[in-house]
Write a protein that holds these residues in place. Structure first.
Motif, short mmCIF file in Angstrom:
data_model
loop_
_atom_site.label_atom_id
_atom_site.label_comp_id
_atom_site.label_asym_id
_atom_site.label_seq_id
_atom_site.Cartn_x
_atom_site.Cartn_y
_atom_site.Cartn_z
N ALA A 98 0.31 17.43 35.82
CA ALA A 98 -0.40 16.29 35.23
C ALA A 98 -1.83 16.67 34.84
O ALA A 98 -2.30 16.35 33.74
CB ALA A 98 -0.41 15.13 36.22
N MET A 99 -2.52 17.39 35.75
CA MET A 99 -3.89 17.78 35.45
C MET A 99 -3.94 18.83 34.35
O MET A 99 -4.83 18.83 33.50
CB MET A 99 -4.55 18.32 36.72
N ARG A 145 -3.47 17.01 31.11
CA ARG A 145 -4.69 16.25 30.84
C ARG A 145 -5.80 17.15 30.29
O ARG A 145 -6.47 16.82 29.30
CB ARG A 145 -5.16 15.58 32.12
N LYS A 157 -4.96 18.41 26.72
CA LYS A 157 -5.18 17.35 25.73
C LYS A 157 -6.67 17.20 25.43
O LYS A 157 -7.08 17.05 24.28
CB LYS A 157 -4.62 16.03 26.25
N ARG A 158 -7.46 17.25 26.50
CA ARG A 158 -8.90 17.11 26.29
C ARG A 158 -9.49 18.31 25.56
O ARG A 158 -10.43 18.18 24.77
CB ARG A 158 -9.59 16.92 27.64
#
Length: 541
Positions: free
Chosen positions: A321-322, A325, A328-329
């Motif tokens: 998940a991280m 994330r 994507k960032r």
């Protein structure tokens, strides 16, 4: 002591501005930038205004505020081009180089850098040469040529040392040391481990040797990023104890000076050290905190470095998940930075056009004001000249005589009153047209006989005057006699057969009369005495 002109005072105030910038008194410096620019433009001294705008650009560069830095850079370049001073233009081009680099437009930055090169490299202005060489090193590093960058920084350091600019020399050496980190990381990515280790060790050795000098000159602008680079190099070399000491120092420096971006980058070195020590949970917390701080501070360049390492770190820990994330960032950040670079280029073009339009409008206003002034001067000159002879008229004569009489200086002034002998007979026998030609020719003779600081005038009708400035009665009498003789020997028959013209002259000294009216009356009385004594003569007593 001679009083300084407004332009000379403006150049002196530039030194005051430079001191404020060096002392990082930015608010006071920006106020002085605005004052100097406005005053220098009004005084038509674009060189001073351009240098003030260069200082404004430097301040906003230090503040990492690209848009106002860009505005100052564009204004400085426009003003410098008007000044036609090569040194000022080189400074302005370097300001434009910095602004373009800050906006991510390296192509334009390199073009401006090249335009400034010839003047900057050959200049006796050590600061100008340093700015050029050091900026070249920064940009070549940014376009992926760190080896060439090191050479530029070394040249900048050498030039600064020769000029006694110890703080700038230290800054250039620190920048050069940072390029060895870039080279080491590039070699690591290419799989050249021995070459990478050699470059990283060079980075560490250079910084460690340089650090006492950085502290001595308090080169904070070099120490903050330099400490971060040193920590990164040590972390890649696997020297964990040294890395921890370097990270602690770097983070303290960055936070003390409000540089959240550098503090966040240092967190990457701390996390790498913690991972190597099998302390993954601590590294996790460090990275998450760094991401939060950098995002809150909009420290975009630092975020790219953090995201790169964080994505790899969270993927290895199995935190899907991280990892997603962060990726994507990272993609969003790259898109945002590309958009901002495009916007910066657009803003730069808009500001250039806006500045050029403003200067064109100002130039038009100045030209219109000049033309109006010339027309006003033309009208005034016409109002002060006799239309027939082209000599000063009665109005100009009265103003000049009054000014000379009020002058308290010791310089002497004499007044000659000149009357054409038997002028009525000239008009009666030869006609008024010939009479006008006589008066016009007399005007030419008076101009030819008078010095540059004398004032010949038509007093009225056939009467003329000469104000002799700076000579006493004896010299004025000799000058009047030459004038009388020149009139007598003139070929008047060329105007009409049988025509002969002479003049009678009365002369008075300012010291003989208490007022302009009294001086004029005395000269007039003497001209009539000359007529009574037979005409064609000078009476001076």
């Amino acid at each position: 002591m001679f009083a300084l002109s407004p332009v000379e005072q403006a150049w002196l105030r530039l030194s005051e501005l430079e001191s404020l910038v060096d002392a990082r008194q930015h608010d006071a410096a920006l106020q002085l930038v605005a004052e100097l620019t406005s005053e220098s433009i009004q005084q038509d001294c674009p060189a001073v205004a351009a240098m003030a705008e260069v200082a404004g650009n430097a301040i906003y560069n230090r503040r990492c505020e690209p848009e106002p830095a860009l505005r100052h850079a564009v204004r400085s370049l426009s003003l410098a081009q008007r000044s036609a001073d090569p040194r000022v233009l080189a400074h302005a081009r370097l300001a434009s180089t910095r602004a373009a680099w800050m906006g991510g437009d390296n192509d334009h930055a390199l073009a401006e850098l090249e335009a400034a090169r010839a003047v900057a490299e050959s200049s006796s202005d050590a600061k100008l040469a340093f700015f050029f060489l050091n900026m070249a090193g920064i940009i070549y590093a940014d376009v992926g040529q760190p080896e060439q960058s090191i050479d530029w920084h070394q040249r900048a350091a050498t030039r600064a040392q020769a000029a006694g600019l110890a703080d700038r020399a230290a800054l250039a050496q620190s920048n050069g040391a940072g390029r060895w980190l870039d080279i080491g990381l590039r070699r690591l990515r290419a799989g050249d481990t021995p070459g990478a280790l050699e470059a990283l060790r060079t980075c560490v050795q250079t910084y460690e040797a340089l650090w006492p000098e950085l502290e001595k000159v308090n080169a904070i602008s070099a120490m903050v990023p330099g400490s971060s680079n040193l920590a990164a190099a040590l972390s890649h070399l696997g020297d964990h104890d040294a890395t921890e000491r370097a990270v602690d120092r770097a983070e303290a420096l960055a936070r003390d000076h409000g540089n959240i971006g550098v503090a966040a980058c240092v967190a990457v070195s701390r996390a790498r050290m913690l991972v190597a020590r099998q302390r993954g949970d601590e590294a996790d917390r460090v990275l998450r905190q760094a991401i939060d701080e950098a995002e809150a501070a909009s420290a975009y360049p630092s975020l790219g470095q953090i995201y790169d390492y964080a994505a790899e770190f969270f993927e290895q820990r199995g935190d899907l998940a991280m990892t997603v994330r962060v990726y994507k960032r990272l993609l969003a950040l790259r898109e945002r930075m590309a958009t901002e670079r495009a916007e910066t280029r657009s803003k730069m073009l808009a500001i250039r056009l806006e500045t050029e339009r403003a200067h064109a409008e100002a130039a038009l206003a100045r030209e219109q004001a000049r033309q109006m002034h010339e027309r006003a001067e033309g009208f005034r000159n016409q109002s002060l000249l006799d239309p027939l002879t082209g000599l000063a008229n009665r109005r100009q004569f009265d103003e000049a005589l009054s000014a000379f009489s009020q002058d308290t200086a010791d310089e002497p002034v004499c007044l000659a009153m000149i009357d054409v002998d038997h002028f009525k007979r000239v008009n009666d026998e030869f006609g008024h047209s010939v009479g006008d030609h006589v008066l016009r020719k007399l005007g030419s003779v008076l101009r030819a006989q008078c010095r540059g600081n004398d004032l010949p005038a038509r007093f009225g009708g056939e009467e003329f005057t000469v104000i002799y400035n700076g000579i006493g009665l004896a010299s004025a009498a000799a000058a009047s006699e030459r004038l009388r003789a020149a009139v007598a020997r003139e070929n008047w028959a060329a105007l009409h057969p049988g025509l002969q013209v002479t003049v009678s002259i009365g002369l008075a000294d300012r010291s003989e009369a208490p007022s302009p009216a009294a001086l004029l009356a005395l000269a007039d009385e003497r001209v009539y005495r000359a007529k009574r004594q037979g005409r064609n003569q000078v009476v001076a007593a």
